[in-house]
Design a protein around this motif. Structure first.
Motif: not given
Length: 508
Positions: A232-233, A259-260, A265-267, A272-273
């Motif tokens: 999904a990510e 957690h998903s 958010s980390w990715a 820079g998004v």
């Protein structure tokens, strides 16, 4: 577990059908029909350019405002005989001002062009700078002239707010031309994506344009949940890379949380998004919403609207003080208008009408008479020509209006006697439109919430279209005000009312 992929079309229920067992649907990129044609391009570098220009312009404006405020305070307080110590203090204050604005998030990219948050940061910076000067003066036992500080900081604050207002106007003009926009990828279910997209693009001045949407589809795979979450990510990140979006907006969805969402958010942080999440709560202002950590969770708290107590006492004091000052200032205009109305048409100067106030209490609302004496008797014969919003009776060219009455209505002079109602406590300066008893009789259960506060001389309805609004839009604005009112909002509405009256939009 739901897999998020790019979907063909935003409103076709067939797109949400489960995939056959063992079959994987390929992502398809979509540009909504309502969005201006935007092709994949280096959006982030485009955003970086206008953001950098805006930040430098804001810094220059704040520095210029500080130099202006300090120079004015030195000249007014000391004239030509300025002590060297105050020259050094005057040189240090602009630097301290920029630091205070930065600490109050006045230069954060996400707030550029938003308006209210920028102005709040300026006000908070002024308060912080005053506190810094006071504490430093006390700690060093230096005698800083109060007149200098009292004049320098407020003038700096006002000048900085004026500079930000000019910047906001400039970027608003560019955004109406689809420039300086942030490209958005919306993630969520079909109906939620449509709603969130509509809200994001409702006002162009907010600077959001949706270029693609990521919708979920059912899947029959029997696979471990972590692997499904990973796919999904990756689908969302593939859309981010393809369109080079600036913002990912996630609509409220139980399938993309915890957690998903954290991994997403980390990715996005690495790219820079910006990530924004809609909680699905509508018509609730920011001051009523807060996020508090509880047992390791970030919980969104929704405060109850202020309908009594201290805030309402403050509002009553504000209404009567400002109303009295306005009544005194406008006394000559009121007197001249009364004489003109009396001399140009037969009948009383004032028109009194029963309206419903806070808590359902009825009162007599005052207005300058703008119609002929038998206007109510002639209303029935004109009912077929009604141009109002279905419940309110309005005619753009109402034959019952006198010649003088047209001008009084155009500039809302006919409503000035309502300042007397404000002093009596029947009305407020700002609030919902005062309804007629016949209108209240048609209210739904939720509509009665608009009577939690006093009706106003002006309100959101006045600055958002006045008579041009539909009944539903007018009611929505009144309910929004009743749930979210504040003194700061009242001041903003009063400012916008002056502009709306001078423009005479929707006044007839």
């Amino acid at each position: 577990m739901t897999e998020f992929v790019m979907s063909e079309g935003l409103a076709d229920p067939a797109d949400l059908r489960p995939a056959p067992s063992g079959e994987r649907r390929r992502p398809v990129w979509v540009v909504p029909d309502e969005v201006p044609a935007i092709v994949p391009r280096s959006a982030r570098s485009t955003e970086a350019r206008w953001v950098a220009k805006y930040r430098w312009a804001a810094l220059a404006g704040d520095l210029g405002a500080a130099l202006f405020g300090v120079s004015l305070a030195l000249l007014v307080r000391f004239g030509a005989q300025i002590d060297l110590g105050y020259v050094l203090l005057g040189a240090a204050l602009p630097v301290a001002w920029l630091v205070c604005v930065a600490l109050e998030r006045g230069y954060e990219t996400r707030y550029f062009g938003t308006g209210p948050e920028e102005f709040r940061s300026i006000i908070r910076a002024a308060v912080a700078l005053t506190a810094v000067v006071a504490v430093t003066s006390y700690a060093t036992k230096s005698q800083v002239a109060r007149g200098f500080v009292v004049l320098a900081v407020p003038m700096t604050c006002l000048a900085a707010m004026f500079a930000r207002w000019l910047l906001h106007r400039q970027i608003s003009k560019r955004r109406f031309l689809n420039r300086c926009m942030r490209q958005v990828l919306v993630v969520g279910r079909n109906d939620q994506v449509t709603t969130l997209r509509r809200h994001l693009e409702e006002r162009k001045t907010d600077g959001y344009v949706v270029v693609a949407s990521c919708l979920p589809r059912g899947d029959a795979f029997e696979e471990p949940e972590p692997e499904r979450l990973g796919r999904a990510e990756m689908d969302i990140l593939k859309a981010v890379d393809e369109w080079e979006v600036d913002v990912v907006a996630v609509a409220a969805d139980p399938e993309l949380t915890g957690h998903s969402l954290r991994k997403l958010s980390w990715a996005l942080e690495q790219r820079g998004v910006e990530l924004i999440v809609s909680p699905g709560i509508v018509e609730v202002a920011g001051p009523r919403i807060s996020i508090r950590p509880v047992a390791g969770l970030s919980l969104l708290h929704l405060e109850r609207p202020s309908v009594s107590g201290g805030p309402h006492v403050l509002k009553n004091v504000f209404d009567r003080v400002v109303g009295c000052l306005m009544l005194l200032a406008l006394a000559p205009l009121l007197l001249v208008t009364a004489i003109v109305v009396k001399l140009t048409s037969r009948g009383p100067v004032l028109f009194k009408q029963t309206r419903v106030g806070r808590g359902g209490e009825q009162f007599k609302m005052l207005k300058f008479r703008t119609m002929v004496v038998d206007a109510e008797e002639r209303k029935a014969e004109l009912h077929a020509l009604n141009e109002g919003n279905g419940i309110l009776f309005k005619l753009r060219d109402d034959p019952r209006i006198t010649k003088v009455g047209k001008y009084l209505r155009r500039f809302s002079i006919d409503e000035l006697p309502q300042l007397v109602n404000v002093l009596r406590g029947d009305m407020s300066l700002v609030g919902p439109r005062p309804p007629l008893p016949a209108e209240v009789a048609q209210y739904q259960i939720d509509d009665a919430r608009r009577m939690l506060v006093k009706p106003g001389l002006t309100g959101l309805w006045q600055v958002s279209g006045r008579s041009d609004l539909t009944w539903e839009e007018s009611m929505r604005l009144d309910l929004r005000y009743a749930d979210n009112w504040s003194i700061a909002l009242d001041l903003l509405i009063l400012w916008k009312t002056a502009r709306a009256v001078l423009g005479s939009d929707g006044a007839y």
